[in-house]
Design an enzyme around this catalytic site. Structure first.
Site, short mmCIF file in Angstrom:
data_model
loop_
_atom_site.label_atom_id
_atom_site.label_comp_id
_atom_site.label_asym_id
_atom_site.label_seq_id
_atom_site.Cartn_x
_atom_site.Cartn_y
_atom_site.Cartn_z
N TYR A 243 0.82 -1.21 0.00
CA TYR A 243 0.00 0.00 0.00
C TYR A 243 0.86 1.26 0.00
O TYR A 243 1.78 1.41 0.81
CB TYR A 243 -0.92 0.03 1.23
N HIS B 188 -3.78 15.89 -2.79
CA HIS B 188 -4.18 15.98 -1.39
C HIS B 188 -3.97 17.37 -0.80
O HIS B 188 -4.43 17.64 0.32
CB HIS B 188 -3.41 14.96 -0.56
N ASN C 102 1.23 11.78 5.48
CA ASN C 102 0.50 10.98 6.45
C ASN C 102 1.06 11.26 7.84
O ASN C 102 2.22 11.61 7.99
CB ASN C 102 0.64 9.50 6.11
N TYR D 182 -17.37 30.40 46.42
CA TYR D 182 -16.63 29.29 45.82
C TYR D 182 -15.49 29.76 44.93
O TYR D 182 -14.46 29.10 44.83
CB TYR D 182 -17.56 28.41 44.99
N ARG E 137 -12.82 30.29 47.51
CA ARG E 137 -12.56 29.18 48.42
C ARG E 137 -12.19 27.89 47.69
O ARG E 137 -11.39 27.09 48.17
CB ARG E 137 -13.81 28.95 49.28
N PHE F 151 -1.99 6.55 12.08
CA PHE F 151 -2.38 7.89 11.63
C PHE F 151 -3.64 8.40 12.31
O PHE F 151 -3.99 9.57 12.19
CB PHE F 151 -2.60 7.89 10.12
N GLU G 64 -12.45 5.00 4.92
CA GLU G 64 -12.00 5.64 6.16
C GLU G 64 -13.24 6.09 6.92
O GLU G 64 -13.68 7.23 6.83
CB GLU G 64 -11.05 6.79 5.82
#
Length: 510
Positions: free
Chosen positions: A53, A83, A195, A280, A283, A329, A414
């Site tokens: 791959y 990409h 990646n 609060y 405190r 990834f 994906e």
């Protein structure tokens, strides 16, 4: 500029922070043999002709498509160009450089199959201040931060734009001016560059560093507000926190007690004050800010691990001559850490705003209404408190966890993603909002302490208050508030209040 030595796989958090703050990252000696072995393993895999791959196949849903040997260089160039599809404004320079350093340290471990000369180019870009212009939107934080990292890789092959000491220039021109040549990517190299989780991790680390700085400033303003309201330091007694056993809580109580030590204003609380308990927001500072500190420490541990890991795919194991496809990834750890940091930033501001609201309320603080000597004619701190409330509310909407969302991509190949990218990216603006809230509290607390003159606060807090008064005078009558807020913001943004106090304040690495 400070030089930061990167020992791949073993870089401490403080060094990543130094790079974010402007340090110059340089790879430590010894990385080249591992990288050479990884590159040779890829060459051997290509020689065998077996499908691997991203080396000789398509990507994502197209993983079953075999690519001819003659097209392997084109394959890597194509994945970078296709990409590089980000959008939005450019990443801040500091975060981009941090991302580049993270990628450099990851690739240098030798599990990505990249050649030494390609890594030399990335290192040379950092050394010569060639910083890619990278759109900040477009990653879902799984299958790596593909779009933004592709814009980094695109500059490395001479496509896109880069910031240089001479301004923004086309990538090829920027490289040439720096004496660098564009890369011709070999098998696996384009995929190795684009990646990984380095975009999300860089933003998350930046958010962590800003949150830690904000936390320290808020400890100082919180202590100063306690004195302004003549609050008690009894809730900071170490015996209370020892039996609850949370380290962050005990550390914060110690810090607050130290900040208030020697305060004459505090001493005045012991005589003739009928109040039994403080609100609060005063405190419970150890409980709230201590929980914040514990969360930031957990996020820091996760991010330090991630920063030192290898997160691309497939991974090359040179000794066995294998390329293994997995899912490193996937940025789920980063997404969770970013969500934790977002909650922490939100709570720092939320507690601070409550202290501001307490100080402007005469029924709670015992001070003049809205901290002005002539309320009615003057509005004093009425609207700065509203501004703080607006920013806290905005941060609450931003704090919703990003990691609980997912949307399928790549034709459902994906099918679960982390959303770490925008989960981490929001932290910058959240921290910026928080800094304004803390700046407003600094002004309000200093003003409140003014009303107790001639009594003084502790030496630590008086040092911080004196610093505030150097840039913003006491508010007698209404004046243009924005310049005062901007002056105080500059102090907070630079961490000057914590520095001026001289106190040992806890942090994420303690």
């Amino acid at each position: 500029m400070t030089t930061v030595s990167l020992n791949p796989g073993n870089v401490p958090l403080k060094d990543w922070c130094a790079i974010y703050r402007g340090g110059d990252p340089v790879l430590a000696d010894g990385w080249r043999p591992n990288v050479e072995r990884g590159a040779k393993a890829v060459a051997d895999i290509v020689g065998k002709g077996e499908p691997v791959y991203g080396v000789n196949t398509g990507f994502g849903k197209l993983a079953s498509v075999r690519i001819a040997a003659d097209d392997l260089e084109l394959l890597q160039r194509n994945i970078v160009l296709s990409h590089a599809a980000g959008t939005g404004e450019a990443m801040p320079r500091s975060v981009t450089r941090l991302m580049m350093a993270l990628k450099l340290a990851s690739l240098a471990q030798g599990f990505s199959g990249i050649r030494p000369e390609t890594l030399d180019l990335l290192a040379g870009m950092l050394a010569r201040d060639v910083v890619p212009v990278i759109p900040c939107k477009g990653s879902v934080g799984a299958s790596g931060d593909l779009a933004p990292l592709s814009h980094l890789a695109a500059v490395m092959i001479g496509v896109g734009e880069a910031e240089t000491p001479d301004g923004r220039r086309p990538a090829a021109d920027a490289l040439a001016a720096a004496g660098l040549s564009p890369a011709v990517l070999g098998p696996k190299e384009g995929l190795a560059l684009l990646n990984g989780t380095q975009f999300s991790t860089a933003y998350a680390l930046a958010g962590l560093f800003e949150a830690e700085a904000l936390f320290r400033e808020a400890l100082v303003t919180g202590a100063l507000s306690t004195d302004a309201a003549r609050g008690s330091d009894a809730p900071f007694d170490p015996r209370i926190h020892k039996i609850r056993r949370h380290k962050g809580q005990a550390d914060v109580a110690d810090a607050l007690r130290g900040l208030m030590s020697g305060s004459a204003i505090r001493a005045s609380h012991l005589v003739g004050d009928e109040r039994v308990q403080d609100p609060y927001c005063l405190r419970c500072q150890p409980q709230v800010m201590g929980a914040v500190l514990d969360v930031l420490r957990q996020a820091a541990s996760t991010l330090e691990t991630e920063a030192n890991g290898v997160s691309d795919n497939p991974l090359i194991f040179a000794e066995e001559g294998e390329a293994l496809s997995g899912g490193n990834f996937h940025a789920e750890p980063v997404a969770f850490a970013a969500d934790m940091i977002a909650m922490a930033i939100c709570e720092i501001g939320s507690l601070s705003e409550r202290r501001i609201a307490m100080l402007v309320d005469p029924a709670l603080s015992g001070l003049p209404a809205f901290l002005t000597p002539k309320p009615g004619l003057n509005s004093g701190f009425m609207i700065p408190q509203v501004t703080a409330a607006a920013l806290v509310s905005e941060n609450k909407t931003r704090a919703f966890p990003a990691s609980v969302d997912s949307i399928p991509t790549s034709a459902n190949q994906e099918d679960h993603v982390s959303m770490a990218a925008h989960g981490a990216r929001r932290l910058q603006e959240m921290a910026a909002n928080g800094r304004v809230v803390i700046a407003i509290e600094a002004l309000a607390a200093a003003q409140g302490c003014d009303f107790h003159a001639p009594l003084a606060s502790s030496p630590a807090l008086e040092s911080a208050r004196s610093l505030i008064r150097e840039v913003v005078p006491h508010l007698e009558d209404d004046r243009h508030m924005h310049p005062d807020m901007e002056a105080a913001l500059a102090l907070v943004a630079a961490g000057r209040l914590a520095e001026a106090s001289g106190a040992a304040l806890p942090g994420v690495a303690d």
